[in-house]
Scaffold this motif. Structure first.
Motif, PDB file in Angstrom:
ATOM      1  N   GLN A  50      51.795 -11.193 -24.442  1.00 63.33           N
ATOM      2  CA  GLN A  50      50.473 -10.602 -24.646  1.00 63.33           C
ATOM      3  C   GLN A  50      50.110  -9.856 -23.370  1.00 63.33           C
ATOM      4  OE1 GLN A  50      47.714 -13.697 -25.701  1.00 63.33           O
ATOM      5  NE2 GLN A  50      48.993 -14.452 -27.371  1.00 63.33           N
ATOM      6  N   LEU A  51      50.002  -8.536 -23.438  1.00 64.85           N
ATOM      7  CA  LEU A  51      49.806  -7.719 -22.244  1.00 64.85           C
ATOM      8  C   LEU A  51      48.391  -7.852 -21.712  1.00 64.85           C
ATOM      9  CD1 LEU A  51      51.666  -4.428 -23.276  1.00 64.85           C
ATOM     10  CD2 LEU A  51      52.515  -6.288 -21.840  1.00 64.85           C
ATOM     11  N   GLY A  52      48.280  -7.912 -20.388  1.00 64.47           N
ATOM     12  CA  GLY A  52      46.970  -7.859 -19.751  1.00 64.47           C
ATOM     13  C   GLY A  52      46.619  -6.410 -19.437  1.00 64.47           C
ATOM     14  N   ILE A  53      45.533  -6.210 -18.666  1.00 64.42           N
ATOM     15  CA  ILE A  53      45.163  -4.848 -18.275  1.00 64.42           C
ATOM     16  C   ILE A  53      46.104  -4.369 -17.174  1.00 64.42           C
ATOM     17  CG2 ILE A  53      42.752  -5.177 -18.923  1.00 64.42           C
ATOM     18  CD1 ILE A  53      42.089  -5.567 -15.963  1.00 64.42           C
ATOM     19  N   THR A  54      46.127  -3.074 -16.926  1.00 69.08           N
ATOM     20  CA  THR A  54      46.997  -2.554 -15.865  1.00 69.08           C
ATOM     21  C   THR A  54      46.413  -2.884 -14.492  1.00 69.08           C
ATOM     22  OG1 THR A  54      45.890  -0.412 -15.740  1.00 69.08           O
ATOM     23  CG2 THR A  54      47.697  -0.622 -17.322  1.00 69.08           C
ATOM     24  N   GLY A  55      47.280  -2.858 -13.485  1.00 70.80           N
ATOM     25  CA  GLY A  55      46.809  -3.082 -12.126  1.00 70.80           C
ATOM     26  C   GLY A  55      45.817  -2.019 -11.688  1.00 70.80           C
ATOM     27  N   THR A  56      46.015  -0.780 -12.169  1.00 69.02           N
ATOM     28  CA  THR A  56      45.099   0.316 -11.825  1.00 69.02           C
ATOM     29  C   THR A  56      43.698   0.028 -12.346  1.00 69.02           C
ATOM     30  OG1 THR A  56      47.021   1.756 -12.219  1.00 69.02           O
ATOM     31  CG2 THR A  56      44.902   2.822 -11.809  1.00 69.02           C
ATOM     32  N   GLU A  57      43.615  -0.440 -13.583  1.00 65.02           N
ATOM     33  CA  GLU A  57      42.309  -0.743 -14.170  1.00 65.02           C
ATOM     34  C   GLU A  57      41.646  -1.907 -13.439  1.00 65.02           C
ATOM     35  OE1 GLU A  57      40.285  -1.320 -18.594  1.00 65.02           O
ATOM     36  OE2 GLU A  57      42.465  -1.211 -18.397  1.00 65.02           O
ATOM     37  N   SER A  58      42.423  -2.925 -13.086  1.00 68.03           N
ATOM     38  CA  SER A  58      41.842  -4.076 -12.390  1.00 68.03           C
ATOM     39  C   SER A  58      41.309  -3.679 -11.014  1.00 68.03           C
ATOM     40  CB  SER A  58      42.878  -5.202 -12.261  1.00 68.03           C
ATOM     41  OG  SER A  58      44.042  -4.755 -11.620  1.00 68.03           O
ATOM     42  N   VAL A  59      41.981  -2.740 -10.331  1.00 71.58           N
ATOM     43  CA  VAL A  59      41.500  -2.277  -9.028  1.00 71.58           C
ATOM     44  C   VAL A  59      40.174  -1.536  -9.164  1.00 71.58           C
ATOM     45  CG1 VAL A  59      41.929  -0.438  -7.353  1.00 71.58           C
ATOM     46  CG2 VAL A  59      43.608  -2.213  -7.676  1.00 71.58           C
ATOM     47  N   LEU A  60      40.059  -0.682 -10.176  1.00 70.89           N
ATOM     48  CA  LEU A  60      38.816   0.069 -10.361  1.00 70.89           C
ATOM     49  C   LEU A  60      37.672  -0.851 -10.779  1.00 70.89           C
ATOM     50  CD1 LEU A  60      40.395   3.219 -11.983  1.00 70.89           C
ATOM     51  CD2 LEU A  60      39.241   3.122  -9.771  1.00 70.89           C
ATOM     52  N   GLN A  61      37.982  -1.941 -11.466  1.00 75.43           N
ATOM     53  CA  GLN A  61      36.956  -2.944 -11.749  1.00 75.43           C
ATOM     54  C   GLN A  61      36.474  -3.583 -10.443  1.00 75.43           C
ATOM     55  OE1 GLN A  61      38.561  -5.753 -14.556  1.00 75.43           O
ATOM     56  NE2 GLN A  61      38.335  -4.366 -16.303  1.00 75.43           N
ATOM     57  N   LEU A  62      37.408  -3.864  -9.535  1.00 72.29           N
ATOM     58  CA  LEU A  62      37.035  -4.427  -8.230  1.00 72.29           C
ATOM     59  C   LEU A  62      36.139  -3.469  -7.458  1.00 72.29           C
ATOM     60  CD1 LEU A  62      40.273  -6.124  -6.824  1.00 72.29           C
ATOM     61  CD2 LEU A  62      38.109  -7.241  -7.308  1.00 72.29           C
ATOM     62  N   VAL A  63      36.495  -2.187  -7.444  1.00 76.01           N
ATOM     63  CA  VAL A  63      35.693  -1.187  -6.730  1.00 76.01           C
ATOM     64  C   VAL A  63      34.268  -1.183  -7.282  1.00 76.01           C
ATOM     65  CG1 VAL A  63      35.381   1.270  -6.311  1.00 76.01           C
ATOM     66  CG2 VAL A  63      37.663   0.265  -6.107  1.00 76.01           C
ATOM     67  N   ARG A  64      34.136  -1.197  -8.602  1.00 75.37           N
ATOM     68  CA  ARG A  64      32.816  -1.186  -9.230  1.00 75.37           C
ATOM     69  C   ARG A  64      31.999  -2.417  -8.813  1.00 75.37           C
ATOM     70  NH1 ARG A  64      30.066   0.757 -13.660  1.00 75.37           N
ATOM     71  NH2 ARG A  64      28.574  -0.731 -14.550  1.00 75.37           N
ATOM     72  N   GLU A  65      32.643  -3.582  -8.856  1.00 73.94           N
ATOM     73  CA  GLU A  65      31.911  -4.816  -8.544  1.00 73.94           C
ATOM     74  C   GLU A  65      31.524  -4.895  -7.061  1.00 73.94           C
ATOM     75  OE1 GLU A  65      30.762  -7.170 -10.677  1.00 73.94           O
ATOM     76  OE2 GLU A  65      31.362  -5.702 -12.161  1.00 73.94           O
ATOM     77  N   ILE A  66      32.369  -4.364  -6.181  1.00 77.35           N
ATOM     78  CA  ILE A  66      32.034  -4.356  -4.749  1.00 77.35           C
ATOM     79  C   ILE A  66      30.772  -3.537  -4.509  1.00 77.35           C
ATOM     80  CG2 ILE A  66      32.774  -3.423  -2.516  1.00 77.35           C
ATOM     81  CD1 ILE A  66      35.618  -4.357  -3.235  1.00 77.35           C
ATOM     82  N   LEU A  67      30.644  -2.416  -5.210  1.00 73.82           N
ATOM     83  CA  LEU A  67      29.478  -1.549  -5.017  1.00 73.82           C
ATOM     84  C   LEU A  67      28.219  -2.125  -5.664  1.00 73.82           C
ATOM     85  CD1 LEU A  67      31.041   1.987  -5.663  1.00 73.82           C
ATOM     86  CD2 LEU A  67      30.591   0.884  -3.467  1.00 73.82           C
ATOM     87  N   LEU A  68      28.389  -2.819  -6.807  1.00 72.39           N
ATOM     88  CA  LEU A  68      27.222  -3.212  -7.598  1.00 72.39           C
ATOM     89  C   LEU A  68      26.837  -4.683  -7.495  1.00 72.39           C
ATOM     90  CD1 LEU A  68      27.829  -1.264 -10.943  1.00 72.39           C
ATOM     91  CD2 LEU A  68      26.060  -0.832  -9.237  1.00 72.39           C
ATOM     92  N   GLY A  69      27.829  -5.572  -7.379  1.00 68.36           N
ATOM     93  CA  GLY A  69      27.472  -6.981  -7.540  1.00 68.36           C
ATOM     94  C   GLY A  69      28.055  -7.931  -6.523  1.00 68.36           C
ATOM     95  N   PHE A  70      28.314  -7.460  -5.313  1.00 68.34           N
ATOM     96  CA  PHE A  70      28.968  -8.320  -4.313  1.00 68.34           C
ATOM     97  C   PHE A  70      28.009  -9.405  -3.826  1.00 68.34           C
ATOM     98  CE2 PHE A  70      30.607  -9.573  -0.190  1.00 68.34           C
ATOM     99  CZ  PHE A  70      31.963  -9.678  -0.447  1.00 68.34           C
ATOM    100  N   HIS A  71      28.493 -10.653  -3.763  1.00 68.94           N
ATOM    101  CA  HIS A  71      27.687 -11.772  -3.267  1.00 68.94           C
ATOM    102  C   HIS A  71      28.006 -12.012  -1.787  1.00 68.94           C
ATOM    103  CE1 HIS A  71      26.244 -12.784  -7.226  1.00 68.94           C
ATOM    104  NE2 HIS A  71      27.478 -12.934  -7.692  1.00 68.94           N
ATOM    105  N   TRP A  72      26.991 -11.976  -0.952  1.00 71.10           N
ATOM    106  CA  TRP A  72      27.175 -12.240   0.473  1.00 71.10           C
ATOM    107  C   TRP A  72      26.972 -13.736   0.713  1.00 71.10           C
ATOM    108  CZ3 TRP A  72      28.482  -8.682   4.291  1.00 71.10           C
ATOM    109  CH2 TRP A  72      28.630  -7.372   3.829  1.00 71.10           C
ATOM    110  N   GLU A  73      28.020 -14.382   1.273  1.00 69.82           N
ATOM    111  CA  GLU A  73      28.019 -15.838   1.410  1.00 69.82           C
ATOM    112  C   GLU A  73      28.055 -16.245   2.881  1.00 69.82           C
ATOM    113  OE1 GLU A  73      30.661 -16.997  -2.489  1.00 69.82           O
ATOM    114  OE2 GLU A  73      31.650 -15.972  -0.834  1.00 69.82           O
TER     115      GLU A  73
END
Length: 888
Positions: free
Chosen positions: A493-516
């Protein structure tokens, strides 16, 4: 091969041996074909080691001996004649049959405690499917443990700063070495040992979880697939190294494609029980030290490095007895099985993306450049890269590079860095510490840091966040194929591509990063350790003193001291970094082995839907106002220059010399705002119209400085090293700023203490002679051109070069001379440079005597230091060096 080397008989080889009694034995050994351990046949110039194996209780050690037997201890299990002359370490029996052999090395410059806890085992040749399955089971178990240790090392209060557990077949040592490597703060060495040993025991006793088995088996499959895809691009040197290592260890050599098919076949039927059996065998040398377990056959060796002259009552004090006791006590701590963590298959659900598209419809805009290149259309695919902007202002560059099969590299650049600390009025060091806090953290949206880290592991993503003097960069390395797959063969069962997962990370860093807060704590600890280490590093401290003098103590260019680190709060670090992550200021450069149209669609979907006003409240809250384009320059150098003499207590005698002065930045801007091109034209009154046009190209200064650096390095090598023999290493470099105006050059020379001053004077003389007595020749220039062009051609094959060097900054107004022309015209500009161009460019450097800043750093013997007699080492006889003549 036989024609070339067949005449070198064993007897002839043995003539090199200077000890008569060893001649016959060496002759026999050289003629032996050894299939068991390599150590015995590796060098008959050196007394062989005797391995003390450490294996599970009762396990037979099956050693495959050669058919061509000789009267020699091939497996290194007998006493050796010279053993009585060797200072063997003492082995302590901590309980009946449970043995630990400790050794501690102490030095005054060590800043941390480090431990190498290991056991030796026979190499198991991988020659059939059964042995190959066992090797894969070991790799899955090792991957699971390493991730557990990494996650534990980034907990609220980590005991260690670095930890790694591995088992490697060592051809050089003639055995498999199973080792725990760890560093920790000196005062916390006991906690670090306890934590790491407990994790090893947990794996040995309870094995891996079903989720870990699934994830890491999938990762092995993806690794094998990538290697097979790159098989025809692996260099001959890498192939040869792999072949030599494989044959030396007795393994069957497989091509990447063969390895891929064998891995798929083995993993499709590999069971959890097999992996847990491998985990138990890997960790037996640790688990068997527990009181309730049978003793392992053999000894565990613990080698530690610790600061010198520590008070016995200090928590940082470590001696052999306390080291052994701590390891033994750590092995008695009861452990619980690992709980499975739910790892997301995607960070951004599809319904969330659809909602974002409705609220912020993404659009493409054309690319705009400051180097004179006409803008690009919003809907056109161009070569060698596609350069556009999103409606929210983010600049995007995408390039296809199939040279690294199934691999990609993305860089997110936020101009600012430590220069922005000063311009926007943030506390000194807050930007750098904040960037490191992001690196140490990783939670965003509904996901915890552990879930995000495991998501990155599953999708084979590597993330690195750095803050320089002029920017914050976030680099991602990723596979471009489907990753995070479940199952094998037809049932996958194929997962998403590495390229797509990286762009998801970029989006979350800009929008929803939690500072701990715990991430800030780890960040601060990193900077405190770095600064304290700098104070005891001869090269680092000397360059720091030069920078203090040249910049008049400008914080932007200096290390962050402990008081400044301690004073920064989580809110200050967060405000500083987030003020840089405004979409209109950002640039994304991505290169890899992918379809450009598909990547552009993913960029539009995940990054194009980020609102344009994201994070603007952080810029509004900055203590001072400043445009992102308003970069400053380096401080003007005070005249005359200074000489700095530095002494650092260290029992190892050595010295380093430096010569430094002002220089342009990477694109030719000087600190006063003038450019290299302007100065060159002003200095050449006879310049033709063609010369003026050449020198007006935006890439002219960049190429001229690259060629000049190459020529100066060659001159230093030939003069200071070859002709005057004052050093074994002399290096010339520029600071390489792109946005800040101005920079420095630095000449580094390592030398003996007695020759340090002469080496420094020789470097100054070389620089002066380039200007006057022995100027740059056409031959010098042609050689430099070949090096620069060949280096460029070689690096074009790497995705990192495309994303980090070529495309980063192409659309940034903060780097006005960098644009598409710097890539498309590179060869033409290099070929057009003349010796006269470089001679005039050399004059833009601050090379006059009153402009030079110089320094010599020397070590001095610590007070009361005497070399102990047992540390006086006699030089070996000729031919007695370990490894033979081919070893460096």
């Amino acid at each position: 091969i036989e024609d070339k080397f067949g005449h070198l008989s064993p007897e002839k080889q043995a003539t090199e041996i200077k000890i008569p009694e060893l001649k016959k034995e060496a002759s026999e050994l050289a003629d032996a074909v050894i299939a068991a351990t390599v150590k015995a046949g590796q060098s008959w110039h050196y007394p062989p080691a005797r391995h003390d194996w450490c294996v599970p209780k009762g396990q037979e050690i099956a050693l495959d001996l050669s058919d061509k037997m000789i009267d020699y201890d091939i497996n290194l299990q007998k006493d050796y004649d010279l053993d009585e002359d060797v200072g063997f370490l003492t082995t302590e029996e901590v309980a009946p049959g449970k043995k630990i052999r400790p050794h501690i090395y102490r030095h005054e410059l060590l800043q941390a405690f480090s431990l190498h806890l290991f056991a030796k085992r026979p190499v198991e040749p991988i020659v059939d499917m059964d042995s190959f399955r066992r090797s894969l089971a070991r790799r899955i178990a090792l991957a699971a443990l390493q991730i557990r240790l990494n996650v534990g090392g980034r907990s609220d209060d980590p005991a260690f700063t670095f930890v790694e557990f591995n088992q490697l077949d060592s051809a050089r040592e003639g055995c498999a070495v199973c080792s725990l490597d760890m560093t920790a703060e000196p005062a916390r060495w006991k906690d670090a040992i306890c934590k790491s040993v407990s994790e090893i025991r947990k794996l040995g006793l309870y094995g891996v979880t079903p989720g870990e088995m699934e994830r890491y088996a999938s990762s092995l499959m993806t690794d094998a697939e990538q290697l097979a895809a790159q098989g025809d691009r692996i260099s001959h040197g890498d192939q040869l190294s792999y072949l030599m290592e494989t044959v030396a260890n007795g393994h069957t050599f497989m091509s990447p494609e063969q390895s891929y098919y064998m891995t798929a076949a083995a993993l499709s039927s590999l069971t959890l029980e097999e992996v847990n059996k491998a985990a138990s065998d890997l960790c037996c040398h640790i688990t068997n030290i527990h009181e309730g377990e049978d003793s392992a056959d053999g000894v565990v060796i613990a080698v530690a490095c610790s600061p010198k002259n520590v008070d016995e009552n200090s928590p940082a004090y470590c001696d052999e007895d306390s080291l052994v006791k701590t390891i033994y006590d750590a092995c008695q701590v009861e452990v619980e099985p690992e709980e499975d963590v739910v790892v997301p298959h995607t960070l951004v659900p599809e319904e969330q993306v659809e909602q974002a598209i409705k609220e912020n419809p993404p659009v493409w805009q054309g690319g705009v450049f400051s180097d004179g290149t006409p803008g690009t259309a919003a809907d056109t695919i161009t070569r060698p890269f596609v350069l556009r902007r999103l409606g929210n202002g983010i600049r995007v560059g995408v390039a296809q590079n199939p040279s690294e099969s199934q691999r990609g590299h993305l860089r997110l650049t936020a101009p600012g860095g430590r220069d922005a600390e000063k311009r926007l009025g943030f506390k000194s060091g807050s930007m750098a510490i904040g960037a490191r806090t992001m690196q140490e953290g990783g939670a965003f949206g509904p996901w915890t840091r552990e879930q995000v880290e495991l998501f990155c592991v599953d999708h084979l993503l590597m993330v690195e966040i750095n803050c320089s003097e002029e920017s914050i960069t976030i680099d991602f390395v990723f596979p471009t194929t489907n990753v995070g797959n479940v199952g094998f063969g037809d049932d996958v069962q194929l997962g998403i591509t590495g390229t797509e997962s990286v762009l998801q990370l970029v989006r979350e860093i800009l929008l929803g990063f939690h500072w701990e807060a715990d991430a800030l704590g780890r960040s601060k600890q990193h900077f405190r350790s770095s600064h304290e280490s700098l104070q005891k590093n001869l090269e680092g401290l000397t360059t720091e003193k030069i920078m203090e003098s040249m910049t008049n103590m400008d914080d932007r260019f200096l290390s962050i001291d402990v008081d400044a680190v301690n004073s920064i709060t989580l809110e200050e670090a967060k405000n500083a970094v987030m003020s840089q992550l405004l979409p209109p200021d950002l640039e994304i450069s991505v290169a890899g082995d992918f379809d450009v149209n598909e990547v552009l669609e993913m960029v539009l979907k995940y990054v194009g839907t980020v609102p344009a006003d994201t994070n603007k409240e952080y810029r509004a809250n900055a203590p001072q106002e400043s445009s992102v384009d308003n970069f400053g320059s380096i401080p003007q150098l005070a005249k005359p220059g200074k000489f700095i003499d530095l002494e650092l207590p260290d029992s190892d005698p050595r010295a380093v010399s430096y010569v430094s002065g002002s220089a342009p930045n990477m694109w030719g801007y000087l600190a006063d705002g003038t450019t290299v091109a302007e100065r060159v034209l002003a200095g050449d009154k006879k310049a033709s119209e063609y010369d003026k046009k050449r020198r007006g190209h935006p890439l002219f200064a960049n190429v001229a400085l690259s060629l000049l650096s190459e020529i100066v390095n060659r001159r230093l090598f030939s003069t200071v090293r070859e002709r005057k023999q004052l050093t074994y290493d002399a290096n010339f470099s520029f600071t390489g700023f792109e946005r800040l105006k101005g920079g420095w050059f630095l000449v580094t020379v390592t030398a003996s203490k007695e020759k340090a001053q002469q080496a420094l004077e020789a470097c100054k003389e070389t620089l002066h002679s380039l200007r006057k007595s022995t100027p740059i020749t056409p031959d010098n220039l042609e050689s430099a051109k070949r090096v620069v062009l060949n280096r460029h051609e070689g690096e074009l094959r790497t995705t990192a070069y495309w994303s980090q060097q070529l495309m980063a900054g192409l659309q940034e107004e903060t780097v006005p001379l960098k644009g598409p022309l710097s890539v498309t015209d590179f060869h033409a500009v290099v070929e057009s440079i003349t010796p006269r161009d470089l001679q005039l460019t050399l004059e833009t450097l601050g090379l006059d005597d009153d402009e030079l800043y110089t320094a010599i750093g020397k070590t001095v013997q610590p007070a009361g230091f005497e070399v102990p007699e047992d540390e006086l080492v006699q030089s070996p006889m000729m031919g007695m060096r370990r490894g033979g003549a081919l070893m460096g």
